[in-house]
Design an enzyme around this catalytic site. Structure first.
Site, PDB file in Angstrom:
ATOM      1  N   ASP A 187      33.989  41.135  45.661  1.00 36.21           N
ATOM      2  CA  ASP A 187      34.086  41.679  44.309  1.00 36.21           C
ATOM      3  C   ASP A 187      33.701  43.175  44.343  1.00 36.21           C
ATOM      4  O   ASP A 187      34.191  43.915  45.201  1.00 36.21           O
ATOM      5  CB  ASP A 187      33.209  40.866  43.350  1.00 36.21           C
ATOM      6  CG  ASP A 187      33.468  41.186  41.884  1.00 36.21           C
ATOM      7  OD1 ASP A 187      34.413  40.611  41.320  1.00 36.21           O
ATOM      8  OD2 ASP A 187      32.730  42.004  41.304  1.00 36.21           O
ATOM      9  N   TYR A 315      32.276  48.768  34.952  1.00 37.39           N
ATOM     10  CA  TYR A 315      33.736  48.797  34.859  1.00 37.39           C
ATOM     11  C   TYR A 315      34.220  50.087  34.196  1.00 37.39           C
ATOM     12  O   TYR A 315      35.180  50.715  34.644  1.00 37.39           O
ATOM     13  CB  TYR A 315      34.223  47.577  34.074  1.00 37.39           C
ATOM     14  CG  TYR A 315      34.098  46.282  34.838  1.00 37.39           C
ATOM     15  CD1 TYR A 315      35.196  45.708  35.461  1.00 37.39           C
ATOM     16  CD2 TYR A 315      32.867  45.627  34.936  1.00 37.39           C
ATOM     17  CE1 TYR A 315      35.080  44.513  36.167  1.00 37.39           C
ATOM     18  CE2 TYR A 315      32.740  44.432  35.642  1.00 37.39           C
ATOM     19  CZ  TYR A 315      33.852  43.891  36.254  1.00 37.39           C
ATOM     20  OH  TYR A 315      33.726  42.714  36.959  1.00 37.39           O
ATOM     21  N   HIS A 368      36.086  33.045  45.049  1.00 34.45           N
ATOM     22  CA  HIS A 368      35.584  34.398  44.836  1.00 34.45           C
ATOM     23  C   HIS A 368      34.134  34.561  45.262  1.00 34.45           C
ATOM     24  O   HIS A 368      33.746  35.607  45.781  1.00 34.45           O
ATOM     25  CB  HIS A 368      35.728  34.706  43.345  1.00 34.45           C
ATOM     26  CG  HIS A 368      35.409  36.109  42.959  1.00 34.45           C
ATOM     27  ND1 HIS A 368      36.248  37.164  43.231  1.00 34.45           N
ATOM     28  CD2 HIS A 368      34.342  36.639  42.304  1.00 34.45           C
ATOM     29  CE1 HIS A 368      35.722  38.277  42.754  1.00 34.45           C
ATOM     30  NE2 HIS A 368      34.567  37.990  42.190  1.00 34.45           N
TER      31      HIS A 368
END
Length: 390
Positions: A187, A315, A368
């Site tokens: 990630d 982000y 993930h």
């Protein structure tokens, strides 16, 4: 190869033990018991997002039966430290191997994970002899809570994008005295690792990732040139259409989201658990991949540290800095472990163009949260890759 490492450097670092006040635990339980649950609707399940029946049951367990103190003791088995780097607190675990030839290895998590993702791999990585493996595969592990995540605490300065986090990680390894080291990430941790492949190219022994996100060899190309590339573009389009709502919000309005998630543990759980189900190899049942206690320990780390807002802000900061992709070719030897339920698995041709790819492995299971879901496969692949480059 390993260099020297200490627990203090010029008085900056200090040991860190996790000690959540009992009043904070009581407050969490009170908030969970006072949750205002939405009115039930006709269509249940996960079709509209997190299943309300599942979430309510898990939150009841969180309030009445889950033991944070057990999780706290589990995490405190490993030596923890904090330091100040670039004006912000950073927390990390530093687990030294008993093997003198061990290679330093930096582990980097992502969102919505934490250092807890790695709790089952720290022993096998640092002390392979005690786990039935070869002593030559040993690592000194540094497991960083990314700035703005977990026990590093919320970042307060603007501008903490993923490249800046990579620079902080490099500085940490320098302060620990490691002249050469390896890095592993998934990630955001994978993106930070790839930035280190440029920033620290002369110091990195190798770079291992379990999320592969690289630009196409020819960004101007309008169409894929192979079936693998087309399959990847189709997967990415499907994800964009049905699974990236969180990304749009956290990239544009992370503060607006944070008010609710910082105030409501049920709201936090609803937001995060949707991703644990969608991105893990669970065939729609998140409890096939994780126990309730594992899910709640990860959530509790975000809750008690108040870092869901700053973790979401990464982000927006990364989008503003345009640092979400590393566009310079990485010359450091690179290994990729492809876990089948990982949503972002770039085609091999793209990775070969972007990196010095020396290791490419298809995992039989997992998604993930690789080290969290499949610790044995994860450890095996990390050992296999670094055996090529150490």
């Amino acid at each position: 190869m390993s260099g020297a490492a200490g627990t203090t450097v010029a008085g900056r670092m200090r040991p860190y033990r996790i000690r959540v006040p009992e009043s904070s635990i009581d407050d969490l339980r009170h908030r969970l018991r006072q949750t205002r649950w939405p009115q039930q609707w006709e269509v249940g399940g996960w079709g509209y997002g997190t299943d309300p029946v599942f979430l309510r049951s898990l939150c009841e367990y969180w309030a009445e039966s889950y033991s944070w103190r057990t999780a706290e003791a589990e995490l405190d088995r490993w030596p923890g430290f904090v330091d100040t780097i670039d004006g912000e607190q950073v927390h990390f675990l530093h687990v030294r191997s008993p093997e003198p030839a061990a290679v330093p290895l930096l582990l980097l998590h992502g969102w919505p994970g934490s250092i807890y993702e790695f709790h089952r791999v720290l022993g096998p990585l640092t002390d392979p002899r005690a786990h039935g493996a070869e002593p030559a595969d040993a690592f000194h592990v540094v497991c960083l809570s990314l700035p703005g995540f977990g026990f590093s605490g919320p970042t307060r300065q603007p501008g903490w994008d993923i490249r800046r986090i990579a620079r902080a990680a490099s500085e940490l390894m320098t302060r620990l005295g490691y002249e050469r080291y390896g890095v592993q990430g998934g990630d955001w941790g994978a993106t930070a690792a790839m930035h280190l492949g440029v920033l620290d190219a002369d110091r990195l022994v190798g770079l291992h990732v379990n999320l592969v996100n690289v630009p196409p060899p020819d960004p101007a190309a309008a169409e894929a040139t192979s079936p693998d590339e087309q399959a990847y573009l189709d997967r990415r389009a499907e994800l964009a259409a049905h699974g990236l709502g969180y990304l749009a919000i956290q990239r544009t309005r992370p503060a607006s989201l944070a008010f609710g998630l910082l105030d409501s543990p049920a709201g936090l759980a609803g937001w995060v658990l949707d991703k644990f189900r969608a991105w893990s190899d669970c065939d729609g049942d998140v409890l096939r991949s994780f126990t309730p206690d594992q899910l709640l320990t990860n959530l509790s780390i975000y809750w008690f540290t108040g870092t869901i807002g700053s973790s979401a802000r990464l982000y927006q900061e990364t989008a503003a800095a345009n640092s979400g992709l590393v566009r310079q070719r990485i010359t450091v030897p690179t290994g990729c472990a492809l876990f089948p339920a990982e949503p972002l698995l770039a085609p091999r041709s793209w990775v070969e163009a972007a990196c010095n790819l020396v290791h490419w492995s298809q995992m039989p299971a997992g998604g993930h949260f690789a080290a969290f879901e499949q610790p044995e496969f994860f450890v095996r692949d990390v050992r296999s890759f670094f055996a090529l480059v150490r």
